[in-house]
Scaffold this active site. Structure first.
Site, PDB file in Angstrom:
ATOM      1  N   TYR A 186     -15.122   4.289   7.057  1.00  0.00           N
ATOM      2  CA  TYR A 186     -15.573   2.916   6.816  1.00  0.00           C
ATOM      3  C   TYR A 186     -17.031   2.665   7.185  1.00  0.00           C
ATOM      4  O   TYR A 186     -17.379   1.618   7.713  1.00  0.00           O
ATOM      5  CB  TYR A 186     -14.654   1.927   7.537  1.00  0.00           C
ATOM      6  CG  TYR A 186     -13.286   1.853   6.898  1.00  0.00           C
ATOM      7  CD1 TYR A 186     -13.093   1.132   5.725  1.00  0.00           C
ATOM      8  CD2 TYR A 186     -12.209   2.541   7.438  1.00  0.00           C
ATOM      9  CE1 TYR A 186     -11.862   1.079   5.114  1.00  0.00           C
ATOM     10  CE2 TYR A 186     -10.962   2.499   6.830  1.00  0.00           C
ATOM     11  CZ  TYR A 186     -10.799   1.763   5.673  1.00  0.00           C
ATOM     12  OH  TYR A 186      -9.577   1.720   5.074  1.00  0.00           O
ATOM     13  N   HIS A 246       0.853  -1.194   0.000  1.00  0.00           N
ATOM     14  CA  HIS A 246       0.000   0.000   0.000  1.00  0.00           C
ATOM     15  C   HIS A 246       0.894   1.252   0.000  1.00  0.00           C
ATOM     16  O   HIS A 246       1.878   1.297   0.715  1.00  0.00           O
ATOM     17  CB  HIS A 246      -0.877  -0.034   1.255  1.00  0.00           C
ATOM     18  CG  HIS A 246      -1.945   1.000   1.277  1.00  0.00           C
ATOM     19  ND1 HIS A 246      -1.712   2.313   1.626  1.00  0.00           N
ATOM     20  CD2 HIS A 246      -3.265   0.917   0.984  1.00  0.00           C
ATOM     21  CE1 HIS A 246      -2.855   2.988   1.554  1.00  0.00           C
ATOM     22  NE2 HIS A 246      -3.807   2.176   1.169  1.00  0.00           N
ATOM     23  N   CYS A 289      -3.576   2.399  -4.326  1.00  0.00           N
ATOM     24  CA  CYS A 289      -4.614   3.168  -3.654  1.00  0.00           C
ATOM     25  C   CYS A 289      -4.691   4.530  -4.337  1.00  0.00           C
ATOM     26  O   CYS A 289      -3.772   5.347  -4.217  1.00  0.00           O
ATOM     27  CB  CYS A 289      -4.283   3.302  -2.168  1.00  0.00           C
ATOM     28  SG  CYS A 289      -5.462   4.349  -1.314  1.00  0.00           S
ATOM     29  N   ASP A 296     -12.881   2.691  -1.523  1.00  0.00           N
ATOM     30  CA  ASP A 296     -12.103   2.981  -0.312  1.00  0.00           C
ATOM     31  C   ASP A 296     -12.927   3.895   0.571  1.00  0.00           C
ATOM     32  O   ASP A 296     -14.142   3.937   0.452  1.00  0.00           O
ATOM     33  CB  ASP A 296     -10.754   3.568  -0.715  1.00  0.00           C
ATOM     34  CG  ASP A 296      -9.713   3.402   0.365  1.00  0.00           C
ATOM     35  OD1 ASP A 296      -9.990   2.759   1.380  1.00  0.00           O
ATOM     36  OD2 ASP A 296      -8.607   3.941   0.180  1.00  0.00           O
ATOM     37  N   HIS A 297     -12.279   4.625   1.436  1.00  0.00           N
ATOM     38  CA  HIS A 297     -12.986   5.446   2.416  1.00  0.00           C
ATOM     39  C   HIS A 297     -14.214   6.115   1.815  1.00  0.00           C
ATOM     40  O   HIS A 297     -14.171   6.610   0.704  1.00  0.00           O
ATOM     41  CB  HIS A 297     -12.084   6.573   2.927  1.00  0.00           C
ATOM     42  CG  HIS A 297     -10.765   6.078   3.404  1.00  0.00           C
ATOM     43  ND1 HIS A 297      -9.675   6.904   3.559  1.00  0.00           N
ATOM     44  CD2 HIS A 297     -10.359   4.848   3.765  1.00  0.00           C
ATOM     45  CE1 HIS A 297      -8.671   6.199   4.005  1.00  0.00           C
ATOM     46  NE2 HIS A 297      -9.040   4.937   4.131  1.00  0.00           N
ATOM     47  N   HIS A 318      -7.406   0.003  -4.188  1.00  0.00           N
ATOM     48  CA  HIS A 318      -8.371   0.742  -3.377  1.00  0.00           C
ATOM     49  C   HIS A 318      -8.756   1.944  -4.233  1.00  0.00           C
ATOM     50  O   HIS A 318      -7.878   2.704  -4.639  1.00  0.00           O
ATOM     51  CB  HIS A 318      -7.718   1.302  -2.108  1.00  0.00           C
ATOM     52  CG  HIS A 318      -7.289   0.256  -1.126  1.00  0.00           C
ATOM     53  ND1 HIS A 318      -6.517   0.555  -0.025  1.00  0.00           N
ATOM     54  CD2 HIS A 318      -7.554  -1.073  -1.066  1.00  0.00           C
ATOM     55  CE1 HIS A 318      -6.318  -0.556   0.677  1.00  0.00           C
ATOM     56  NE2 HIS A 318      -6.920  -1.555   0.067  1.00  0.00           N
TER      57      HIS A 318
HETATM   58  C1  DNO Z   1      -6.448   2.962   5.222  1.00  0.00           C
HETATM   59  C2  DNO Z   1      -6.036   1.695   4.610  1.00  0.00           C
HETATM   60  C3  DNO Z   1      -4.671   1.313   5.107  1.00  0.00           C
HETATM   61  C4  DNO Z   1      -4.186   0.007   4.522  1.00  0.00           C
HETATM   62  C5  DNO Z   1      -2.830  -0.364   5.043  1.00  0.00           C
HETATM   63  C6  DNO Z   1      -2.352  -1.682   4.511  1.00  0.00           C
HETATM   64  O1  DNO Z   1      -7.572   3.255   5.327  1.00  0.00           O
HETATM   65  O2  DNO Z   1      -6.116   1.707   3.253  1.00  0.00           O
HETATM   66  O3  DNO Z   1      -4.734   1.229   6.493  1.00  0.00           O
HETATM   67  O4  DNO Z   1      -5.070  -1.002   4.860  1.00  0.00           O
HETATM   68  O5  DNO Z   1      -1.907   0.604   4.747  1.00  0.00           O
HETATM   69  O6  DNO Z   1      -1.333  -2.120   5.329  1.00  0.00           O
END
Ligand code: DNO
Length: 360
Positions: free
Chosen positions: A334, A208, A246, A320-321, A275
């Site tokens: 989340y 990531h 991401c 993602d978020h 992500h």
């Molecule tokens: C944040 C996530 C990260 C991700 C980590 C993987 O919201 O995308 O915490 O899970 O970096 O280790």
């Protein structure tokens, strides 16, 4: 493409498996045992306990996220060998449960970082995660940890587990003077040990990016641009040494051209998962998270999904978020609603791309 959803387990998530199952097009999860400290073995029993209700709910869990790398590995301390052995055991145990991808990061001390977890978006009254480097300067690492813990609605946030941050001051001191090259050396040592186990068990590691995409608090950070990831994938040349792209983390830096980075690593077969989320730039090192819709932020979601379609169509994706909308209370970033909207939108883009390509 498989659309998935991050889930923290039955006792740690405000979202239930049946809610996730009801999101159109949702095939599975990106799972996480949020109670495990970095460096601990994830036992077969613990993994099975986590997986059992998922299968019953009609979902898969082929991606596991945040198998955190112990700081001693990142710092290259003597105890690293023991933690690496534990990591190898965890990889083997996850493979036994059908896991195909492990998402992790190699960021010193902090995982993702924000200066506000619930910044109100004036236009519509929703709120989202927010970062302003100016606020960070005034706060300092200990304060930001405290503030983050206080404002997460009672949930522990991924990468912000209390045990991990308890020794923060000591750890920050230990990193003093470490360069990016030193950190990369330690990274190489880690990959040399774990990638052969991944190859043997059919698992792909997915690193990531740094979030936000620049160094913070003077710590070395080596994963926030295409050039950085070019170096990382070369540390161990194998499709098992991959990237979790991401879009929001890399996209916090406007100079990162996300669709082009996807194409670059997708063509190299180094992108097992993504992500996907949008970002609104507000100034220098200053941004907030937006809804997934392209027109709400600064990333072109169509170009992102098209790059995926063209170069790595078999990836796992998760919205993602999300923002907090409709009065939802949950783990910042989340909740259910905005991520479900995001997944549906991304699926819509995918269908449109697929149909227009098939009709050509
Ligand atoms: C944040 C996530 C990260 C991700 C980590 C993987 O919201 O995308 O915490 O899970 O970096 O280790």
């Amino acid at each position: 493409m498989k659309m998935t959803f991050r889930w923290f387990g039955e006792n740690s998530d405000s979202v239930s498996l049946s809610q996730i199952r009801q999101i159109p097009g949702m095939t599975g999860l990106m799972g996480f045992l949020d109670y495990k400290a970095a460096g601990e073995v994830w036992t077969e029993e613990e993994i099975e306990r986590y997986m059992a209700p998922i299968g019953k709910a009609g979902l898969e869990c082929e991606v596991i996220e945040s198998v955190n790398v112990h700081e001693d590995i990142k710092m290259g301390l003597p105890a690293r060998d023991e933690y690496i052995e534990n990591y190898k055991t965890t990889i083997r145990n996850l493979a036994k449960s059908g896991v195909k991808v492990i998402v992790y990061n190699f960021m010193p001390v902090f995982d993702w970082l924000r200066t506000d977890l619930a910044r109100v978006i004036e236009e519509d009254g929703s709120n989202s995660l927010y970062f302003d480097e100016k606020d960070l300067g005034a706060m300092g690492p200990l304060e930001i940890v405290k503030k983050t813990a206080e404002n997460c609605n009672g949930f522990s946030l991924p990468g912000w587990e209390p045990e991990r941050l308890a020794e923060l001051e000591k750890t920050l001191k230990q990193y003093e003077g470490m360069t990016g090259d030193d950190l990369r050396e330690n990274y190489k040592y880690f990959l040399n040990a774990v990638i052969p186990v991944c190859e043997e068990t059919g698992i792909r590691m997915a690193c990531h990016p740094d979030d936000p995409a620049w160094p913070i608090f003077g710590l070395p950070r080596i994963a926030h641009s295409q050039e950085d990831f070019d170096k990382i994938v070369k540390l161990y040349d194998s499709p098992a040494n991959g990237v979790c792209l991401c879009t929001g983390s890399l996209g916090s830096e406007p100079g990162n051209d996300i669709p082009s980075i996807i194409r670059h690593f997708g063509e190299m077969d180094r992108l097992p998962c993504l992500h996907v989320r949008n970002i609104k730039h507000l100034g220098y090192r200053h941004f907030r998270e937006a809804s997934h819709l392209s027109s709400d932020g600064d990333l072109d979601m169509y170009a992102i999904m098209k790059a995926v379609y063209d170069t790595c169509p078999d990836v796992y994706i998760r919205p993602d978020h999300g923002r907090m909308i409709w009065n939802e209370v949950g783990r910042p970033g989340y909740g259910l609603y905005d991520r479900a909207l995001g997944a549906t939108y991304l699926n819509g883009l995918w269908e449109a791309i697929e149909k227009s390509e098939n009709n050509k």
